[in-house]
Design a protein around this motif. Structure first.
Motif, PDB file in Angstrom:
ATOM      1  N   THR A 191      26.755  -9.498 -50.603  1.00 52.42           N
ATOM      2  CA  THR A 191      27.835  -8.829 -51.325  1.00 52.42           C
ATOM      3  C   THR A 191      28.257  -9.664 -52.536  1.00 52.42           C
ATOM      4  O   THR A 191      28.488 -10.873 -52.389  1.00 52.42           O
ATOM      5  CB  THR A 191      29.050  -8.628 -50.404  1.00 52.42           C
ATOM      6  OG1 THR A 191      28.674  -7.790 -49.318  1.00 52.42           O
ATOM      7  CG2 THR A 191      30.213  -7.992 -51.157  1.00 52.42           C
ATOM      8  N   ARG A 220      21.185  -3.195 -52.364  1.00 56.19           N
ATOM      9  CA  ARG A 220      22.073  -3.440 -53.503  1.00 56.19           C
ATOM     10  C   ARG A 220      21.413  -3.009 -54.803  1.00 56.19           C
ATOM     11  O   ARG A 220      22.058  -2.430 -55.676  1.00 56.19           O
ATOM     12  CB  ARG A 220      22.427  -4.927 -53.531  1.00 56.19           C
ATOM     13  CG  ARG A 220      23.355  -5.305 -54.667  1.00 56.19           C
ATOM     14  CD  ARG A 220      23.739  -6.769 -54.576  1.00 56.19           C
ATOM     15  NE  ARG A 220      24.311  -7.233 -55.813  1.00 56.19           N
ATOM     16  CZ  ARG A 220      24.549  -8.507 -56.090  1.00 56.19           C
ATOM     17  NH1 ARG A 220      24.284  -9.432 -55.182  1.00 56.19           N
ATOM     18  NH2 ARG A 220      25.068  -8.861 -57.247  1.00 56.19           N
ATOM     19  N   GLU A 253      34.230  -5.599 -56.406  1.00 51.71           N
ATOM     20  CA  GLU A 253      32.776  -5.502 -56.324  1.00 51.71           C
ATOM     21  C   GLU A 253      32.242  -4.500 -57.345  1.00 51.71           C
ATOM     22  O   GLU A 253      31.221  -4.739 -58.004  1.00 51.71           O
ATOM     23  CB  GLU A 253      32.380  -5.087 -54.911  1.00 51.71           C
ATOM     24  CG  GLU A 253      30.887  -5.102 -54.652  1.00 51.71           C
ATOM     25  CD  GLU A 253      30.565  -4.801 -53.191  1.00 51.71           C
ATOM     26  OE1 GLU A 253      29.389  -4.514 -52.911  1.00 51.71           O
ATOM     27  OE2 GLU A 253      31.478  -4.856 -52.349  1.00 51.71           O
ATOM     28  N   TYR A 411      27.583   0.454 -51.051  1.00 51.37           N
ATOM     29  CA  TYR A 411      28.786  -0.240 -51.492  1.00 51.37           C
ATOM     30  C   TYR A 411      29.786  -0.457 -50.363  1.00 51.37           C
ATOM     31  O   TYR A 411      30.856  -0.995 -50.596  1.00 51.37           O
ATOM     32  CB  TYR A 411      29.469   0.525 -52.627  1.00 51.37           C
ATOM     33  CG  TYR A 411      28.833   0.267 -53.967  1.00 51.37           C
ATOM     34  CD1 TYR A 411      29.160  -0.860 -54.706  1.00 51.37           C
ATOM     35  CD2 TYR A 411      27.886   1.133 -54.478  1.00 51.37           C
ATOM     36  CE1 TYR A 411      28.564  -1.104 -55.925  1.00 51.37           C
ATOM     37  CE2 TYR A 411      27.279   0.897 -55.698  1.00 51.37           C
ATOM     38  CZ  TYR A 411      27.632  -0.224 -56.421  1.00 51.37           C
ATOM     39  OH  TYR A 411      27.027  -0.477 -57.622  1.00 51.37           O
ATOM     40  N   ALA A 413      31.891  -2.082 -47.609  1.00 49.54           N
ATOM     41  CA  ALA A 413      32.222  -3.474 -47.305  1.00 49.54           C
ATOM     42  C   ALA A 413      31.942  -3.808 -45.850  1.00 49.54           C
ATOM     43  O   ALA A 413      32.152  -4.946 -45.427  1.00 49.54           O
ATOM     44  CB  ALA A 413      33.699  -3.731 -47.625  1.00 49.54           C
TER      45      ALA A 413
END
Length: 458
Positions: A191, A220, A253, A411, A413
């Motif tokens: 992350t 990602r 982020e 995305y 978390a």
């Protein structure tokens, strides 16, 4: 009377939100792990958890302390009600959480309880007086009784800034060496801005979150490519990209990756503005920058090269409500290409609702979901009915959905199924796993997988 090491769940047991777990260290002494709000159908009349939200309806006579894993509202939103019920024990958390928590509670008070500035100030003063910041990886002795000693330790969870999973270990007596672990929310590996979750050493009992226990996230690289394509469509069509996002973690982020997309591809586009329309998100973003010693190596290297991933030239922060209204009306009338990041993450309130009401009927608009949408929230309804050309009810108004609707699962978390399984399997010993903080389908899928690896998961 509950036995030592037993747990009573006051939320997020067979559901996803309202995380609150009471661990009995002795028969007479307990601690709470988190005290969060229910959201979506879990806060609706007649649903699971409705009797618990938001009031504290369980006795506090044995509760000696509150342990906070992180500052998302479904983990801390009931703390004001806990204080009103008379709780005055220590609140243990990491140092970053101790800085973030008063901001979250202040916002929760203003939105859900009162706008009385004097009352809010008194609640925050009381909250700050109870906070006990604890360093990661440091064992702390809890005051629980003359005959029993229990230590607590926070470990990096990689979910949001300051997030942790928490370990309790009995030091003496017949339970000496026994360790119970509460995962809080475990983050994804790789992350941006955050270090990876610290591997679990061991646990005799592990209470494990299971939000994404039934699915895998895209990579990602793939998610950034998909976001880039949505932005390129926005530039070509002259529309807006609306991204509902939680103020802590997800927003930072997104800014990090949007800055990278613009730095890599932006020279080929006309100027596109990134609008951050959330005072709380702006405040948290400032704190993220102040606490950059907690960033991961990639983010630190980018910052050192002169590219600030959280404060770049095309970023515009909306401060006041009056400016917010002007921006909404301007976008409704002009359709200028822009990216709007605003709360709430599930579209259940906040400034994002005004953008959705104004721009969902416009086919040039794109809505990008980057996090879990709980059942019963407007976000889930847009996600489900938007691709069919349906509608959503916002603030009592039926809004047609002609915008494009996208979900970028990478995305999240939260760790996905593979990462949750790895968290368990890399430990030297795990006795039992008890799944919390997940829908029934997610828990069932993860339970089946754990049993394939001979891990007991009742």
């Amino acid at each position: 009377m509950p036995a030592a090491r037993s747990v009573i769940h006051h939320g997020a047991f067979q559901g996803v939100t309202g995380s609150c777990h009471q661990l009995f260290l002795t028969a007479e002494d307990s601690v709470l792990i988190d005290c969060g709000l229910f959201q979506g159908v879990e806060s609706s009349a007649g649903s699971q958890g409705s009797a618990l939200a938001p009031a504290i309806d369980f006795p506090l006579d044995s509760v000696r302390a509150l342990v906070v894993t992180h500052t998302h509202i479904d983990h801390v939103g009931r703390i004001p009600y806990l204080l009103m019920a008379g709780f005055r024990g220590p609140i243990y958390c990491t140092r970053a959480t101790a800085l973030l928590l008063p901001l979250v509670i202040e916002d929760a008070l203003r939105l859900g309880l009162t706008r009385d500035a004097t009352l809010i100030a008194s609640v925050l003063e009381l909250l700050r007086s109870l906070l006990i910041p604890v360093e990661y990886d440091t064992w702390l002795a809890l005051e629980v009784g003359a005959a029993v000693e229990v230590h607590l330790r926070f470990r990096q969870a990689g979910h949001i800034l300051g997030s942790a999973y928490v370990e309790f270990e009995w030091i003496n007596g017949v339970d000496a060496g026994f360790r119970i672990v509460f995962s809080g929310d475990i983050g994804c590996r790789g992350t941006p801005l955050l270090p990876d979750p610290e591997p679990l050493e061991r646990a005799d009992i592990l209470y494990l979150e299971s939000t994404y226990g039934d699915r895998l996230h895209e990579s990602r690289h793939d998610r950034e490519e998909r976001l880039r394509k949505v932005i390129e469509r926005c530039v070509a069509d002259g529309g807006a990209v609306l991204i509902p996002a939680f103020s802590i973690g997800r927003t930072q982020e997104l800014l990090y990756e949007i800055e990278d997309i613009i730095a890599t591809h932006g020279s080929f586009w006309p100027a596109i503005t990134v609008i951050l329309d959330s005072p709380m998100a702006a405040a948290f973003t400032n704190l993220y920058q102040e606490l950059n010693s907690l960033w991961d190596a990639e983010a630190l290297a980018r910052n050192a090269s002169g590219r600030n991933p959280l404060d770049f030239a095309r970023l515009h922060v909306v401060e006041s409500h009056a400016e917010h209204e002007r921006v909404v009306n301007y976008l409704r009338s002009t359709g200028d290409p822009c990216i709007v990041i605003a709360a709430s993450g599930m579209c259940a309130g906040g400034r994002m609702q005004n953008y959705l009401q104004a721009l969902l009927p416009d086919p040039r608009t794109d809505v990008v979901f980057v996090g879990y949408q709980a059942e019963g929230t407007p976000g889930r309804e847009i996600q489900e009915y938007g691709p069919q050309g349906g509608y959503v009810v916002l603030d009592g108004e039926r809004i047609s959905i002609r915008a494009g609707v996208h979900t970028l699962g990478g995305y999240s978390a939260h760790a996905d199924q593979r990462e949750l399984l790895d968290f368990v399997l890399t430990a030297s010993h795990v006795g039992r796993v008890r799944l919390i903080h997940g829908s029934p389908s997610a828990q069932q899928a993860l339970t089946a997988l754990l049993r394939q690896h001979h891990i007991t998961s009742p």
